[in-house]
Scaffold this active site. Structure first.
Site, short mmCIF file in Angstrom:
data_model
loop_
_atom_site.label_atom_id
_atom_site.label_comp_id
_atom_site.label_asym_id
_atom_site.label_seq_id
_atom_site.Cartn_x
_atom_site.Cartn_y
_atom_site.Cartn_z
N ASP A 95 -26.85 64.77 -57.30
CA ASP A 95 -26.27 64.58 -55.97
C ASP A 95 -27.06 65.39 -54.95
O ASP A 95 -28.20 65.81 -55.23
CB ASP A 95 -24.80 65.03 -56.00
CG ASP A 95 -23.92 64.20 -55.08
OD1 ASP A 95 -24.05 64.38 -53.85
OD2 ASP A 95 -23.14 63.38 -55.58
N HIS B 3 -21.70 66.53 -49.65
CA HIS B 3 -21.30 65.59 -50.69
C HIS B 3 -21.42 66.16 -52.09
O HIS B 3 -20.52 66.02 -52.92
CB HIS B 3 -22.13 64.31 -50.56
CG HIS B 3 -21.63 63.17 -51.36
ND1 HIS B 3 -22.02 62.93 -52.67
CD2 HIS B 3 -20.77 62.18 -51.05
CE1 HIS B 3 -21.43 61.84 -53.11
NE2 HIS B 3 -20.67 61.37 -52.15
N SER C 40 -17.08 57.96 -54.61
CA SER C 40 -17.92 59.09 -55.01
C SER C 40 -17.11 60.18 -55.68
O SER C 40 -17.69 61.02 -56.37
CB SER C 40 -18.62 59.68 -53.79
OG SER C 40 -19.74 58.93 -53.43
#
Length: 830
Positions: free
Chosen positions: A173, A212, A394
């Site tokens: 990520d 994120h 996600s």
């Protein structure tokens, strides 16, 4: 077995986060692992949905990297030995589509594709907190009551058995805030920074970008029972940080695939079981046990698929989010068979409005209003304990990865102290446990939720019940497709699909799917860790652009047993009913069988395996015969020789220019008589290796008259036909483009029904980069070509009526200039 030593495989999700010089050219080999350094800001230059000027090229074993670089005048950027691929940079001004086309003629090239990027979307809107602050599951984390997703997944019930301790989850990520107070204790080093090919250590600073990766890591394995914040689904599992982007635009598929390979091999870059491998933990299948990937995009990518398959092939679980488009269409990683593809749900166990759906789903998990640690604004301040509510598939993915960690830990073999000695479940077994214990509101499989919403408590209970022996293992399948009429001929595929399995008779698994101008697989496809059972196999191919033949098809039954590793086509192959190109001039392998050719003729033939084609022609003393070849299909490496009647070699050429696999030569005739042109393949030939051989008279340098005109967007404009050079069928000239405003023009007469063939050869690769056009007497364009089969330009056209016609040669590339030959021919019998 090394992934690339077996058959090549082959669809991330659409978008919550969705994805984001070396001059020497040694052969591909195992390279040393990355070194521990602080990450730089590896920010790519984008061209739409791809990295500008970058092309990923897959090579067969023994593929010639130098031939690839020479063909494109390209620079090597990076290489991935495990996946048999290189990343190259092509010159500005050359489109990636054209570059990929040029590589069709380079032997050993399996595919060429852009380095796609899945873009980072705007964060989805979050609602107000759900639940009140309260203790949950016996943990003392004060904000755990906000984490409704833990209650939905029955995490506390699972924690009575295991909290995931000893299991490693690679979070592929954005860079993670690794020193966040609610993550730091669970971070396992070293991690990996893929864009910079460096190790992540405790001393590596956060790159300062994004949230994120931190959100994802916290969903899976935020530290539990530490008196702050909340907890992850597996609160004692380890997080291995694997950074795949330092850019707000997203992550490239090259960096993603390299991160997957590293997650299996670890810092020493040696696959588990390789001689010298020192960093795969004892009793493990890889450096990590689970890879979570919450990125993806709409573009099919061969490198991404093969990277995911590398993970599955080595027995490591791969979890990916379904995407937030929401659509039922394909998205890159989420459609690869064998992965755990996860949709997102609300607190009422319904699909969220943003979650993708489809028959590829495995399970669903909470993905709305997820309370997780966030990247802190004061990275160096331990008191800064930032949290956020987030939405997206996600987070359904890492919630499921956390549940997978609980499953692996519960089923693992342990010593007397409870430490894990061996992780004993395969990726398919983990997937089956999660699927079989999921809560399905409808009682069955749906394209909204897959098998249902993950329930960690049920999954752990099933894992405890001798799961390594009782839960069905997956199966793996490799295939090679061949021509039905000749099993020695491998077929480049359009697509292959498996339908069925014991668990889901209506299931569709996609193997290979050629995409646009870029992907051209070589007849092999693979499936790893798929369900066992009975399948119908549907295959079609080849692509007409590759072979010039209509696609054939095949339907076959395939039965796979649990744990089976099966290869179809290792001997006879899986047959496709494809009509192979026919050579009307065979046999012409000896002087007695030689095919007659006269000046002005262009003959189309097939360079079969270990073939020799001989052509007989008559010529007069003092004239210069030009013998040229042009690949039509396939990738022959042609060589032309001129022989006299006794078989003595008078002239030879294996390459008209460096990097070109088509041969041509000008032969000064010493005496009137009969001669032979011998055409062979420097490789081994092949059923689809068709080519054109032409015989013309060399007329020398065409006078340069500085004709006016311009090529813009593949269109000729402002051409002055009054200065066109008068030519005739059967002649070859040498000409020069001075600039892209120089359009050379030629005039010739033709008759109705005559098929003209106008062929060009640049003296240097891409210099000039010719655009060729055929016009009628009124200047109307009849046919044009920009790099025939990815090589030099050639136009073939059947003339509608008697009269005068014009040919124009120019370039839309302002830097394109140089010398070329142009030959005027016709197909015989016209």
């Amino acid at each position: 077995m090394n992934h690339r030593q077996h058959f090549a495989g082959i669809l991330g999700l659409s978008l919550l986060l969705a994805s984001c010089g070396q001059t020497s050219t040694p052969p591909l080999h195992s390279a040393p692992g990355p070194t521990p350094t602080a990450p730089g800001q590896a920010v790519p230059e984008l061209d739409g949905d791809r990295i500008a000027h970058q092309l990923i090229v897959g090579l067969d074993a023994g593929g010639d990297l130098n031939a690839v670089l020479t063909a494109l005048d390209a620079r090597l950027v990076d290489r991935n030995e495990r996946l048999g691929a290189v990343l190259i940079e092509v010159p500005q001004g050359r489109s990636l589509e054209k570059a990929a086309g040029l590589l069709r003629g380079v032997a050993g090239v399996r595919y060429a594709e852009p380095n796609y990027v899945a873009s980072k979307p705007v964060q989805l809107e979050s609602q107000s907190p759900l639940g009140a602050q309260s203790v949950y599951g016996g943990l003392n984390d004060p904000e755990i009551g906000y984490q409704w997703f833990l209650r939905s997944m029955k995490a506390a019930e699972a924690w009575k058995t295991t909290t995931g301790k000893g299991i490693r989850i690679a979070v592929a990520d954005e860079d993670i805030d690794r020193h966040h107070p609610d993550l730091a204790a669970n971070i396992a080093y070293p991690g990996y920074d893929s864009p910079n090919n460096t190790l992540i250590t405790p001393a590596t600073p956060h790159d300062g970008m994004g949230q994120h990766g931190t959100w994802v890591a916290g969903t899976a394995a935020a530290v539990g029972n530490n008196g702050i914040g909340g907890a992850g689904v597996a609160p004692d599992a380890s997080i291995v940080p694997v950074t795949i982007t330092h850019s707000g635009t997203g992550a490239s598929y090259w960096d993603s695939a390299r991160a997957f390979v590293w997650s299996v091999n670890g810092p020493d870059n040696l696959a588990p079981g390789d001689a010298g491998d020192a960093d795969t933990p004892a009793g493990r299948s890889g450096y990590v046990d689970i890879v979570n990937y919450s990125f993806g995009g709409d573009n099919y990518s061969q490198i991404l698929r093969e990277g995911i398959e590398y993970v599955l092939q080595h027995g490591v679980v791969f979890v990916t989010s379904a995407g937030n488009t929401p659509t039922t269409g394909s998205s890159s990683g989420a459609w690869v068979p064998g992965v755990i593809s996860v949709a997102a749900t609300t607190a009422t166990d319904t699909r969220t409005t943003f979650s993708n759906r489809g028959g590829h789903l495995s399970v669903a998990a909470p993905g709305e209003n997820i309370w997780v640690p966030g990247t802190r604004s004061r990275i160096n301040d331990p008191s800064d304990n930032t949290y956020a509510y987030v939405n997206g598939t996600s987070f359904a993915g890492p919630a499921t990865a956390g549940a997978a960690a609980l499953v692996l830990a519960a089923a693992a073999e342990k010593d007397a102290s409870g430490a894990i000695n061996r992780v004993n479940l395969t990726p398919a077994q983990v997937r089956h446990i999660l699927e079989d214990t999921a809560h399905s509101p409808t009682g069955g499989y749906t394209t909204d939720l897959g098998y249902g919403v993950v329930r960690a408590d049920r999954a752990v209970d099933m894992a405890l019940n001798d799961a390594s022996n009782r839960v069905e293992k997956g199966a793996s399948l490799d295939m090679r497709f061949v021509a039905q009429s000749d099993p020695s001929v491998g077929i480049p595929l359009v697509g292959v699909t498996l339908k069925g399995s014991e668990r889901r008779p209506d299931q569709l698994l996609y193997g290979q799917s050629a995409a646009g101008a870029f992907v051209y697989p070589s007849g092999h496809t693979s499936f790893y860790e798929i369900d066992a059972g009975d399948y119908q196999l549907f295959a079609s191919g080849p692509r007409p652009i590759l072979t010039g033949t209509a696609p054939g098809s095949s339907v076959a039954s395939v039965s796979l047993s649990p744990g089976e590793r099966r290869t179809l086509g290792d001997q006879a192959g899986v047959p496709l009913a494809v009509a192979l190109p026919a050579d009307p001039y065979e046999p012409n392998n000896t002087p007695a069988q030689a095919t007659a050719i006269t000046y002005g003729q262009g003959l189309e033939a097939v360079m079969g395996e270990r073939d020799t084609d001989l052509y007989r022609f008559s010529a007069q003393a003092g004239e210069t015969a030009f013998i040229g070849t042009q690949t039509l299909l396939g990738s022959p490496d042609l060589k032309v020789r001129v022989l006299d009647g006794s078989g003595k070699e008078l002239a030879v050429n294996a390459s008209f220019r460096s990097g070109l696999r088509d041969a041509a030569l000008a032969f000064r005739v010493p005496a009137s008589g009969q001669y032979f042109a011998e055409i062979t393949d420097e490789g081994v030939g092949g059923a689809f290796n068709t080519y054109l051989v032409g015989l013309t008279r060399w007329k020398g340098q065409a006078p340069e008259q500085n004709e006016a005109g311009r090529v813009t967007n593949d269109t000729f404009g402002g051409v002055d036909w009054s200065k066109a050079l008068g030519t005739a069928v059967g002649e070859t000239y040498e000409a020069t483009l001075a600039t892209n405003t120089d359009v050379d023009t030629f005039r010739l007469s033709a008759r109705a029904g005559q098929t003209l063939v106008i062929d060009t050869l640049a003296h240097e690769s891409g210099k000039p980069d010719l655009m060729l056009g055929l016009f009628d007497a009124q200047g109307q364009l009849l046919a044009s070509n920009d790099d025939f089969t990815g090589q030099d330009s050639m136009v073939t056209f059947e003339v509608p009526s008697d009269g005068e016609y014009f040919v124009a040669a120019g370039s839309y590339n302002a830097e394109s200039k140089g010398t070329y030959t142009i030959s005027f021919m016709e197909k015989p019998g016209q």
